[in-house]
Write a protein that holds these residues in place. Structure first.
Motif, PDB file in Angstrom:
ATOM      1  N   PHE A 134      14.715  16.338  27.024  1.00 51.95           N
ATOM      2  CA  PHE A 134      15.971  16.467  26.285  1.00 51.95           C
ATOM      3  C   PHE A 134      16.984  17.283  27.077  1.00 51.95           C
ATOM      4  O   PHE A 134      18.171  16.946  27.129  1.00 51.95           O
ATOM      5  N   CYS A 135      16.522  18.361  27.709  1.00 49.29           N
ATOM      6  CA  CYS A 135      17.416  19.208  28.490  1.00 49.29           C
ATOM      7  C   CYS A 135      17.941  18.455  29.713  1.00 49.29           C
ATOM      8  O   CYS A 135      19.152  18.439  29.978  1.00 49.29           O
ATOM      9  N   ALA A 136      17.046  17.798  30.449  1.00 52.14           N
ATOM     10  CA  ALA A 136      17.427  17.103  31.680  1.00 52.14           C
ATOM     11  C   ALA A 136      18.293  15.874  31.391  1.00 52.14           C
ATOM     12  O   ALA A 136      19.284  15.620  32.087  1.00 52.14           O
ATOM     13  N   SER A 137      17.922  15.101  30.373  1.00 54.56           N
ATOM     14  CA  SER A 137      18.693  13.895  30.060  1.00 54.56           C
ATOM     15  C   SER A 137      20.079  14.254  29.534  1.00 54.56           C
ATOM     16  O   SER A 137      21.074  13.580  29.855  1.00 54.56           O
ATOM     17  N   ARG A 203      15.442  22.781  15.730  1.00 56.33           N
ATOM     18  CA  ARG A 203      16.287  23.854  16.286  1.00 56.33           C
ATOM     19  C   ARG A 203      16.018  24.003  17.783  1.00 56.33           C
ATOM     20  O   ARG A 203      16.952  24.140  18.588  1.00 56.33           O
ATOM     21  N   ASN A 204      14.751  23.988  18.159  1.00 56.25           N
ATOM     22  CA  ASN A 204      14.391  24.094  19.574  1.00 56.25           C
ATOM     23  C   ASN A 204      14.986  22.954  20.387  1.00 56.25           C
ATOM     24  O   ASN A 204      15.623  23.171  21.430  1.00 56.25           O
ATOM     25  N   ILE A 205      14.796  21.729  19.906  1.00 50.56           N
ATOM     26  CA  ILE A 205      15.261  20.549  20.639  1.00 50.56           C
ATOM     27  C   ILE A 205      16.783  20.551  20.772  1.00 50.56           C
ATOM     28  O   ILE A 205      17.338  20.244  21.836  1.00 50.56           O
ATOM     29  N   MET A 206      17.469  20.913  19.685  1.00 50.54           N
ATOM     30  CA  MET A 206      18.931  20.928  19.715  1.00 50.54           C
ATOM     31  C   MET A 206      19.465  21.954  20.715  1.00 50.54           C
ATOM     32  O   MET A 206      20.442  21.695  21.432  1.00 50.54           O
ATOM     33  N   MET A 207      18.840  23.122  20.781  1.00 52.38           N
ATOM     34  CA  MET A 207      19.295  24.139  21.712  1.00 52.38           C
ATOM     35  C   MET A 207      19.037  23.722  23.158  1.00 52.38           C
ATOM     36  O   MET A 207      19.876  23.946  24.041  1.00 52.38           O
ATOM     37  N   HIS A 208      17.875  23.116  23.415  1.00 58.46           N
ATOM     38  CA  HIS A 208      17.594  22.629  24.775  1.00 58.46           C
ATOM     39  C   HIS A 208      18.621  21.578  25.187  1.00 58.46           C
ATOM     40  O   HIS A 208      19.111  21.578  26.321  1.00 58.46           O
ATOM     41  N   THR A 259      13.431  27.797  32.940  1.00 61.23           N
ATOM     42  CA  THR A 259      13.559  28.632  31.736  1.00 61.23           C
ATOM     43  C   THR A 259      13.103  27.868  30.502  1.00 61.23           C
ATOM     44  O   THR A 259      12.421  28.425  29.626  1.00 61.23           O
ATOM     45  N   CYS A 260      13.486  26.591  30.424  1.00 62.42           N
ATOM     46  CA  CYS A 260      13.060  25.736  29.311  1.00 62.42           C
ATOM     47  C   CYS A 260      11.540  25.672  29.238  1.00 62.42           C
ATOM     48  O   CYS A 260      10.945  25.784  28.154  1.00 62.42           O
ATOM     49  N   ASN A 270      11.739  32.426  19.701  1.00 62.47           N
ATOM     50  CA  ASN A 270      11.562  31.462  18.601  1.00 62.47           C
ATOM     51  C   ASN A 270      11.403  30.022  19.073  1.00 62.47           C
ATOM     52  O   ASN A 270      11.532  29.083  18.277  1.00 62.47           O
ATOM     53  N   TYR A 271      11.104  29.816  20.356  1.00 60.84           N
ATOM     54  CA  TYR A 271      10.809  28.473  20.846  1.00 60.84           C
ATOM     55  C   TYR A 271       9.316  28.195  20.697  1.00 60.84           C
ATOM     56  O   TYR A 271       8.555  29.040  20.238  1.00 60.84           O
ATOM     57  N   GLY A 272       8.906  26.999  21.075  1.00 60.89           N
ATOM     58  CA  GLY A 272       7.492  26.630  21.032  1.00 60.89           C
ATOM     59  C   GLY A 272       7.010  26.066  19.717  1.00 60.89           C
ATOM     60  O   GLY A 272       5.810  25.861  19.527  1.00 60.89           O
ATOM     61  N   VAL A 273       7.935  25.784  18.774  1.00 62.37           N
ATOM     62  CA  VAL A 273       7.538  25.211  17.478  1.00 62.37           C
ATOM     63  C   VAL A 273       7.203  23.730  17.684  1.00 62.37           C
ATOM     64  O   VAL A 273       8.017  22.967  18.203  1.00 62.37           O
TER      65      VAL A 273
END
Length: 527
Positions: A134-137, A203-208, A259-260, A270-273
């Protein structure tokens, strides 16, 4: 009667904005003319700070109205003139065309992007790999498309999947219409636990994805609006711009992905969910249903959108036409081959872009005030007293800190105009200008991830319909962005201080990327 009229007028003024905010803007409007008569220079700086305040308070009221009122007053009392604003608009016409046509153009290939992100979310089981994807794309798409549109697509995917599971958790079929996914009163206790975890996952995916738009947005001429402003002032085309930025943006991109990986691996900030098993099964079933119900005509439309996306990327890389015209070509091609021929259907594509385009025009009005009142001249002179790489570092930090609390388009526009003026007056060389332009771009793009104020994509996410569903607040966004802020800012600072920009600039000259006579020129020019 007069009292009733006054109360109603005050109630209508800036709509649902808090009363204290309305009173603050009214105070600004009353105070500015008085201060301008006493000291035009101080009044100009106060106006800039007031405008930054409206940007920082964007969650209370969209900055177009309060910022626009300040700009209109500035013209009325003589801080600047309509002619100067018109000059700024003419000089930045390419940026305006980018926002109008490129954002609208990507709207017509949104289904293809939705399809890609949906497959990614349902096919990849590893949370770490999914986060990196998600971050790279998002970074890749933002480098060639528009960060706001990319994050809008990711938001659409998130809302779609959230509503699907919410229906199932409420003992309904995901095909059922009319379900209110904003209310949890029909959920069982077991479903509520899964939904709580699903919210954390989203939340994690959206922030990445949001950080990805910043990583990719810094790389190319079209990644962010201020990039095009900076590139236009420097006379850089798409490929040259990307190469000049690469000594900073590529190491920062690698550091961002690392970092991701770390925050997901060790569940920091709060990541890793992880995605609950029941939720995954529901989403996979829904995705399969969508595939089965997609007609042959729909599949052909996806192929057509893919071809248009390839055309856009190739056209930008080969510099076939100005960015705005490439966006217009996307609108024409994508709509023509996907059966969108109704005027009202086409008009929807422009809804996302035009409010920000109008706000950008207000930006340029404030920039006109800065130019006419010479507000940044002493600051630029002070920074230029530093030598070598320390000069670049000071520009980077100044841009970064201001971009954290303000809008990076505004900051980038102001600083590149001042540096261009310094070049024209002979204070700096062309080589210095090139390195400072890179520094301004990276300074406005990287540290600005610290808050939603600095990144338009972050602010768009925070004010979206998805944010309250997944409990994504301002504070949660700042905390989630903190590891990225530290790493991206620090890595960018190291690359700027290391002298690598000097080496790249010298390489450009030695290999005749730039004509020799332009090296000593005092005006940025097309190379």
């Amino acid at each position: 009667m007069p009292q009733k009229f006054a109360n109603t007028l005050f109630h209508n003024f800036l709509g649902s904005a808090p009363q204290w905010y309305k009173l603050t803007i009214i105070t600004f409007l009353i105070f500015n003319p008085i201060l301008f008569m006493l000291s035009p220079y101080i009044a100009g700086w106060v106006l800039v700070l007031e405008f930054i305040f409206t940007l920082a308070m964007a969650l209370k009221c969209y900055p177009l109205q309060p910022g626009g009122l300040l700009a209109i007053e500035a013209v009325a009392i003589g801080m600047t003139t309509p002619h100067q604003i018109e000059h700024e608009l003419a000089a930045n016409l390419e940026v305006i065309l980018l926002l109008i046509f490129m954002v609208a153009g990507i709207y017509f290939i949104k289904n293809l992007l939705l399809f890609a992100f949906t497959k990614m979310l349902t096919k990849v089981k590893s949370k770490i790999i999914l986060s990196l994807l998600f971050c790279a794309s998002s970074a890749f798409l933002s480098a060639f498309l528009d960060a706001l549109t990319v994050i809008a697509v990711v938001i659409s995917v998130g809302i779609g999947f959230y509503s699907v599971y919410h229906k199932v958790a409420s003992n309904k079929s995901f095909l059922e219409d009319g379900h209110d996914h904003t209310s949890d009163h029909e959920l069982t206790e077991f479903s509520q636990n899964d939904l709580k975890q699903f919210r954390g996952f989203l939340r994690n995916i959206m922030m990445h994805a949001g950080v990805g738009t910043a990583l990719g947005g810094a790389m190319t001429l079209v990644g962010e609006p201020q990039n095009l402003i900076i590139g236009s002032k420097a006379g850089w085309e798409f490929v040259e711009y990307a190469i000049r930025m690469s000594p900073v943006t590529i190491p920062v991109f690698i550091a961002g992905l690392f970092t991701c990986f770390l925050v997901e691996k060790f569940s920091w900030f709060n990541y890793g969910v992880k995605l609950p098993v029941n939720v995954r099964e529901t989403l996979v079933e829904f995705s399969q249903h969508e595939d089965d119900s997609r007609s042959y005509k729909d599949n052909v439309k996806l192929i057509a959108q893919g071809c248009v996306a390839i055309w856009l990327i190739a056209g930008l890389a080969l510099q076939l036409a100005p960015v705005g015209l490439m966006g217009l070509s996307v609108i024409i091609l994508a709509s023509a081959f996907t059966s969108v021929i109704d005027e009202h259907a086409i008009g929807k594509a422009f809804q996302e872009a035009l409010p920000f385009t109008a706000l950008l025009v207000v930006f340029f009005a404030i920039v006109a005030v800065i130019i006419d009142q010479q507000l940044f001249t002493p600051v630029i002179h002070w920074v230029l007293t530093f030598d070598g790489n320390m000069q670049l570092v000071m520009f980077y930090l100044a841009n970064g800190l201001l971009s954290m609390v303000s809008d990076n388009v505004f900051v980038g526009t102001v600083y590149i105009n001042e540096v261009a003026a310094a070049l024209q007056s002979g204070q700096i060389t062309r080589a210095q200008f090139d390195m400072l332009a890179v520094t301004i771009n990276t300074g406005t793009n990287l540290p600005s991830v610290a808050t939603p104020n600095g990144q338009a994509a972050f602010l768009f996410l925070l004010t979206s319909a998805l944010a309250p569903l997944i409990r994504l607040s301002y504070g949660r966004m700042v905390i989630a962005a903190l590891p990225y802020t530290i790493v991206l800012t620090f890595v960018g600072l190291i690359m700027i201080y290391s002298g690598v920009l000097t080496s790249v600039t010298e390489t450009f000259y030695q290999n005749h990327w730039i004509e020799h006579q332009n090296v000593s020129s005092n005006t940025p020019a097309k190379h």
